[in-house]
Motif scaffolding. Structure first.
Motif, PDB file in Angstrom:
ATOM      1  N   ASN B  91      14.325 -14.776  12.625  1.00 18.69           N
ATOM      2  CA  ASN B  91      13.416 -15.884  12.322  1.00 18.69           C
ATOM      3  C   ASN B  91      12.232 -15.446  11.468  1.00 18.69           C
ATOM      4  OD1 ASN B  91      14.790 -17.919  13.562  1.00 18.69           O
ATOM      5  ND2 ASN B  91      13.799 -17.611  15.536  1.00 18.69           N
ATOM      6  N   ASP B 100      11.169 -22.834  19.444  1.00 20.02           N
ATOM      7  CA  ASP B 100      11.996 -22.392  20.571  1.00 20.02           C
ATOM      8  C   ASP B 100      11.087 -21.691  21.568  1.00 20.02           C
ATOM      9  OD1 ASP B 100      11.554 -19.827  19.645  1.00 20.02           O
ATOM     10  OD2 ASP B 100      13.492 -19.680  18.643  1.00 20.02           O
ATOM     11  N   ARG B 101      11.687 -21.023  22.567  1.00 22.51           N
ATOM     12  CA  ARG B 101      10.859 -20.460  23.623  1.00 22.51           C
ATOM     13  C   ARG B 101       9.883 -19.419  23.096  1.00 22.51           C
ATOM     14  NH1 ARG B 101      14.340 -19.080  28.353  1.00 22.51           N
ATOM     15  NH2 ARG B 101      13.726 -16.960  27.895  1.00 22.51           N
ATOM     16  N   ALA B 102      10.375 -18.582  22.179  1.00 22.93           N
ATOM     17  CA  ALA B 102       9.540 -17.488  21.697  1.00 22.93           C
ATOM     18  C   ALA B 102       8.375 -17.987  20.841  1.00 22.93           C
ATOM     19  CB  ALA B 102      10.397 -16.505  20.899  1.00 22.93           C
ATOM     20  N   THR B 103       8.556 -19.120  20.182  1.00 21.52           N
ATOM     21  CA  THR B 103       7.508 -19.592  19.273  1.00 21.52           C
ATOM     22  C   THR B 103       6.717 -20.763  19.858  1.00 21.52           C
ATOM     23  OG1 THR B 103       9.054 -21.071  18.175  1.00 21.52           O
ATOM     24  CG2 THR B 103       8.771 -18.907  17.200  1.00 21.52           C
ATOM     25  N   SER B 104       6.998 -21.124  21.125  1.00 16.68           N
ATOM     26  CA  SER B 104       6.343 -22.310  21.684  1.00 16.68           C
ATOM     27  C   SER B 104       4.823 -22.152  21.718  1.00 16.68           C
ATOM     28  CB  SER B 104       6.884 -22.620  23.070  1.00 16.68           C
ATOM     29  OG  SER B 104       6.754 -21.483  23.885  1.00 16.68           O
TER      30      SER B 104
END
Lengths: 178, 146
Positions: B91, B100-104
């Motif tokens: 990404n 997504d979870r990592a970029t929330s």
């Protein structure tokens, strides 16, 4: 009342620690999404024999390393002696991927500095390297017997990376393959 | 002098535009050209990380621009080109990362911070209102009360 007075201080310390960790990270190390996935196909002429096509399939069944290098790459020169040592002291095949290079210069390099590679694939255009997500040299991939990439070393291999990461992983993968 | 400033401004703005066209490309349709330009502006160069593919002169950026162009010519969609890049580089190549979870935290952090700030302001104002005189030294207390 006393506790309330400490809130900004605690927040400040927390932020400082967070930013401190951020500063310590190396932004040049972009984790590869390919780790844990099957290695991309390799289909390139060998450096010393353009007639021979080097493919990924021929290394299936045992763990192997792919080392991306080029003669114009200064850090590659720095790590080269470690690769030569590695090839002498272990039986893990090291495959070279000569990236955007000149064949004559590359051959001369291997004659002068020693050849740790079982074979060197010659990627003159750098097209196959894109499939492998190469964005700098040197890079080294550790691939297991099933052709899955298990580790990617970004930048030159140093003694620390070799001792702590690569050698233990190779040992583990060879035991898995046995 | 009056002429130089706007001239410099125009040149400065022009620069970014002209760099995108280092290579001469023969597009098949205006849509293809638009897709290409959007892609090279949205994709990050991995060598000089704070530049996009359009701005970077790194060899890899040139190769990746060629790759984007080749894929579009083959009839691939914008999304297919983006997927191709993400599969290889993660990404990180996207200047506009997906939710997504990592970029929330990246996406919703500012809103959360704003909400916390508003909450603090509301609590602060309410306290002031409930205790007149104590927190507000400017308020005149009638002498009769003493």
């Amino acid at each position: 009342m006393k506790a309330k007075f400490l809130i900004p201080l605690v927040l400040f310390i927390a932020l400082t620690v967070l930013l401190g960790i951020g500063l310590g990270l190396n932004p040049k190390e972009v984790p590869s999404p390919l780790v844990g996935k099957p290695a991309p196909r390799l289909s390139l002429p060998a450096l010393d024999d353009p007639e021979r096509i080097v493919t990924t399939e021929e290394f299936l069944g045992k763990p192997w390393l792919l080392n991306v290098w080029a003669t114009w790459c200064v850090s590659c020169r720095a790590e080269h002696h470690l690769l030569v040592e590695l090839s002498k002291h272990t039986n893990v095949p090291i495959v070279g991927l000569d990236y955007k290079d000149e064949a004559d210069a590359a051959k001369q390099w291997l004659r002068q500095l020693g050849n740790p590679y079982v074979v060197t694939a010659f990627d003159e255009q750098g097209r196959i390297a894109i499939d492998w997500g190469v964005y700098g040299t040197p890079e080294t991939y550790v691939i297991d017997k099933d052709g899955i990439i298990r580790y990617k070393q970004i930048g030159p291999i140093d003694a620390k990376a070799l001792q702590e990461k690569i050698l233990p992983l190779i040992k583990q993968l060879q035991e898995e393959a046995a | 002098m009056r002429l130089i400033t706007p001239l410099l401004l125009v040149l400065a703005l022009w620069h970014g535009q002209s760099l995108a066209g280092i290579e001469t490309r023969q597009f098949e349709s205006p849509q293809q050209e638009k897709d290409y330009k959007e892609l090279v502006f949205e994709l990050r160069c991995l060598v000089c990380q704070n530049q996009n593919l359009a701005d970077s002169n790194a060899e890899l950026a040139v190769d990746l621009r060629n790759e984007v162009f080749r894929m579009l010519k083959e009839g691939k969609s914008k999304q297919e080109v983006l997927d191709f890049m993400v599969a290889r580089y993660g990404n990180f190549v996207l200047y506009k990362p997906p939710v997504d979870r990592a970029t929330s935290l990246l996406w919703f952090g500012p809103v959360i911070m704003l909400a916390i700030g508003l909450l603090i302001v509301i609590v602060f104002i309410r306290r002031h209102r409930n205790r007149p005189g104590e927190d507000n030294p400017d308020e005149v207390i009638p002498e009769d009360d003493f």
